[in-house]
Design a protein around this motif. Structure first.
Motif, PDB file in Angstrom:
ATOM      1  N   LEU A 142      47.257  37.204  39.837  1.00  0.00           N
ATOM      2  CA  LEU A 142      47.497  38.597  40.166  1.00  0.00           C
ATOM      3  C   LEU A 142      46.668  38.997  41.383  1.00  0.00           C
ATOM      4  O   LEU A 142      45.647  38.371  41.674  1.00  0.00           O
ATOM      5  N   PRO A 143      47.083  40.059  42.081  1.00  0.00           N
ATOM      6  CA  PRO A 143      46.247  40.545  43.180  1.00  0.00           C
ATOM      7  C   PRO A 143      44.908  41.034  42.623  1.00  0.00           C
ATOM      8  O   PRO A 143      44.815  41.360  41.435  1.00  0.00           O
ATOM      9  N   THR A 171      43.676  45.211  37.567  1.00  0.00           N
ATOM     10  CA  THR A 171      44.570  44.123  37.166  1.00  0.00           C
ATOM     11  C   THR A 171      44.453  43.962  35.652  1.00  0.00           C
ATOM     12  O   THR A 171      43.449  44.341  35.050  1.00  0.00           O
ATOM     13  N   ASN A 172      45.475  43.392  35.052  1.00  0.00           N
ATOM     14  CA  ASN A 172      45.501  43.233  33.602  1.00  0.00           C
ATOM     15  C   ASN A 172      44.861  41.903  33.227  1.00  0.00           C
ATOM     16  O   ASN A 172      45.526  40.862  33.218  1.00  0.00           O
ATOM     17  N   GLN A 173      43.588  41.947  32.903  1.00  0.00           N
ATOM     18  CA  GLN A 173      42.853  40.740  32.527  1.00  0.00           C
ATOM     19  C   GLN A 173      43.445  40.110  31.273  1.00  0.00           C
ATOM     20  O   GLN A 173      43.399  38.882  31.112  1.00  0.00           O
ATOM     21  N   GLY A 226      52.093  43.575  28.673  1.00  0.00           N
ATOM     22  CA  GLY A 226      52.316  42.563  29.709  1.00  0.00           C
ATOM     23  C   GLY A 226      52.380  43.121  31.120  1.00  0.00           C
ATOM     24  O   GLY A 226      52.831  42.430  32.032  1.00  0.00           O
ATOM     25  N   TRP A 227      51.928  44.366  31.326  1.00  0.00           N
ATOM     26  CA  TRP A 227      51.880  44.913  32.687  1.00  0.00           C
ATOM     27  C   TRP A 227      50.956  44.039  33.534  1.00  0.00           C
ATOM     28  O   TRP A 227      50.101  43.332  33.010  1.00  0.00           O
ATOM     29  N   LEU A 228      51.107  44.094  34.849  1.00  0.00           N
ATOM     30  CA  LEU A 228      50.375  43.164  35.723  1.00  0.00           C
ATOM     31  C   LEU A 228      49.238  43.807  36.512  1.00  0.00           C
ATOM     32  O   LEU A 228      48.132  43.298  36.513  1.00  0.00           O
ATOM     33  N   PHE A 229      49.519  44.898  37.210  1.00  0.00           N
ATOM     34  CA  PHE A 229      48.453  45.552  37.974  1.00  0.00           C
ATOM     35  C   PHE A 229      48.778  47.023  38.198  1.00  0.00           C
ATOM     36  O   PHE A 229      49.909  47.459  38.002  1.00  0.00           O
TER      37      PHE A 229
END
Length: 125
Positions: free
Chosen positions: A44-45, A80-82, A99-102
């Protein structure tokens, strides 16, 4: 498959929440998660990264392939989603929840995003 009505969608199969205090959440759609197969790695960014709408900002690796992650908007990554980094399968099991990403502080009005109905027609699901 049901695409949540309150989200907006990109043609690269990412979703975006409405901005809350200028910050939107980004993830990939259930359609994309199913097409990828079991996600086993997420790059992820990083917080502070500038992302640009339509450009690569990370990748998801599954048992089937590696897929680029595109940002649906331009802005600065604020979180970000650790949990997804630690357990990438969340992308498959809960693409619209855990499950979201950022999260990104959006610059300007997002362009070229689809409504849930438009995305359903575009993706055929």
């Amino acid at each position: 498959m049901s695409n949540p009505q309150q989200l907006r969608y990109s043609k690269e199969h990412e979703w975006l929440t409405a901005a809350e205090d200028g910050v939107s959440t980004v993830g990939i759609t259930e359609y994309a998660a199913n097409a990828l197969g079991d996600v086993v790695f997420a790059q992820l960014p990083q917080v502070g990264d500038q992302v640009t709408a339509g450009e690569t900002c990370g990748e998801l690796e599954s048992t089937k392939s590696v897929s680029d992650l595109y940002s649906p908007v331009t802005g600065e990554v604020t979180e970000t989603n650790q949990d997804v980094v630690d357990d990438p399968s969340l992308v498959n099991s809960a693409p619209y929840e855990g499950g979201w990403l950022f999260k990104v502080r959006v610059e300007g009005e997002p362009q070229d995003l689809l409504s849930a109905d438009e995305y359903k027609e575009f993706s055929g699901n």
